[in-house]
Design an enzyme around this catalytic site. Structure first.
Site, short mmCIF file in Angstrom:
data_model
loop_
_atom_site.label_atom_id
_atom_site.label_comp_id
_atom_site.label_asym_id
_atom_site.label_seq_id
_atom_site.Cartn_x
_atom_site.Cartn_y
_atom_site.Cartn_z
N SER A 164 31.13 32.97 67.40
CA SER A 164 30.02 33.78 68.09
C SER A 164 30.85 32.70 69.39
CB SER A 164 28.56 33.24 67.62
OG SER A 164 28.08 32.32 67.41
N ASP B 204 20.80 31.15 74.89
CA ASP B 204 19.64 31.48 73.80
C ASP B 204 19.96 30.15 73.22
OD1 ASP B 204 21.97 31.61 72.56
OD2 ASP B 204 22.61 33.99 72.20
N HIS C 103 23.59 29.41 72.10
CA HIS C 103 24.76 30.04 72.79
C HIS C 103 24.79 29.18 74.50
CE1 HIS C 103 24.67 32.76 69.47
NE2 HIS C 103 26.37 32.26 69.50
#
Length: 378
Positions: free
Chosen positions: A49, A333, A336
């Site tokens: 991610s 978040d 990340h």
């Protein structure tokens, strides 16, 4: 020179470089009429991610972020990037001189693939099952299958296998895997058996053995310049701190210890690959050390919380208004980094490329261009 001063100088130099560019429809463009060729002809990205720029959008998974407030500072808005703006490989593409960001495999088509493809997938790991409690994702093995498809397409585009091989030998390959094999596997015993089968030391060995075979397969497909990104401080994310507690420390030590054990074996693998394949260059990117300094020295004010309100998965809750002072936050978040963090990490990664003597990349010419502040949305 003190470490803090070095970090501050890096941040200042980076801001000068990045402010020389403006963005039209998500594409970085230099204001000077003369555009130089990229410092490498192609850039291929494998990862999770941290690098995903849209490959998970169409998958049945909770690990996708093609909704607001993600992309609040990105020209095209929500694209599937797990960030408020650019991710690390976006900034690396800019620094390498690419006119456009590297497209995700899910949407890449035509001759654009000759300049590179991004295969990264949120929640993906070295092991196929990692991240599967969230839904579908594209593991490292599957990303390699996708790359083989790309290689065959490039052979068709260039017309000859020999021309494709020569081209692919010159590309830069960024590979960053392993975090989810811990965060979304080993440390989730309610879903996975790995922590019952292996000690942390044994597990790191199992991962590196599988990773070795995957890297060798990538080399078989033509890779000769490979950046292997080590694990960062996975115990310092807001989600890790909230989930496990720190027991008086600033971060979750057992998670960071796992990163270090994996990284030690990854360094040994990089050394072995460079010894065995003298026609290739493998670079270890020390993400752990890059993130170990004091973030306040480069202007960050919030270190243990994300900028957005998060849901049960540690991702931004849909359509909630994020913080306004986003450059103050290390994290966007629960997991990340913010774009501000990514700018610094990308700069340090780029410096690691330079230090390797494999990619003689000089960015000094960029700071001589006319400066123009980047415009961001709120």
């Amino acid at each position: 020179m003190a470490c803090g001063m070095k970090l501050l100088l890096v941040a200042i130099a980076l801001s000068l470089v990045l402010n020389t560019q403006h963005f039209v429809q998500g594409k970085p463009q230099v204001r000077e009429p003369q555009v130089e060729e990229p410092q490498v002809p192609c850039f291929f990205i494998f990862g999770d991610s941290v690098s995903d720029n849209g490959n998970n959008n169409l998958l049945p998974t909770f690990a996708k972020v093609n909704y607001s407030p993600y992309g609040v500072d990105f020209p095209q808005g929500p694209t599937g990037r797990f960030c408020n703006g650019r991710n690390i490989v976006d900034v690396l593409a800019e620094l390498l001189g690419f006119e456009n960001y590297i497209p995700p495999f899910a949407y890449a088509n035509g001759s654009e693939i000759v300049k590179g493809v991004n295969y990264a997938s949120g929640a993906a790991g070295i092991r196929k099952e990692s991240g599967s409690q969230l839904g579908a994702c594209i593991s490292m093995g599957e990303q390699l299958k996708n790359h083989r498809t790309t290689v065959l397409r490039i052979i068709d585009i260039l017309g000859k296998r020999s021309l494709a091989k020569k081209h692919l030998n010159k590309c830069l390959y960024s590979v960053g895997m392993g975090s989810n094999d811990y965060i979304n596997n080993y440390f989730l015993p309610q879903y996975y058996q790995t922590s019952q089968k292996y000690t942390l030391e044994e597990y790191a060995e199992v991962l590196i053995k599988q990773y070795t075979q995957q890297i060798l397969r990538l080399r078989k497909y033509g890779a000769r310049k490979v950046s292997l990104v080590g694990l960062g401080l996975i115990g310092c994310t807001p989600d890790a701190i909230k989930t496990y507690g720190t027991n008086g420390s600033s971060c979750v030590e057992k998670l960071n210890n796992a990163s270090q054990q994996f990284n030690q074996k990854l360094v040994a693998l990089v050394d072995e690959l460079n010894t065995n394949f003298t026609d290739s260059k493998f670079i270890y990117v020390n993400s752990y050390e890059m993130g170990s300094g004091d973030p306040t020295l480069v202007g960050f004010k919030v270190l243990d919380a994300g900028c957005c309100e998060v849901d049960e998965y540690g991702q931004c809750a849909p359509n909630k208004t994020p913080c306004q002072n986003r450059t103050d936050y290390v994290f966007w978040d629960g997991f990340h980094p913010s774009e501000a963090s990514n700018l610094i990490t990308a700069s340090r990664t780029y410096s690691a490329y330079n230090a390797s003597d494999t990619y003689p990349m000089d960015i000094s010419h960029l700071v001589q261009l006319q400066l123009e502040p980047q415009v961001t949305a709120i």
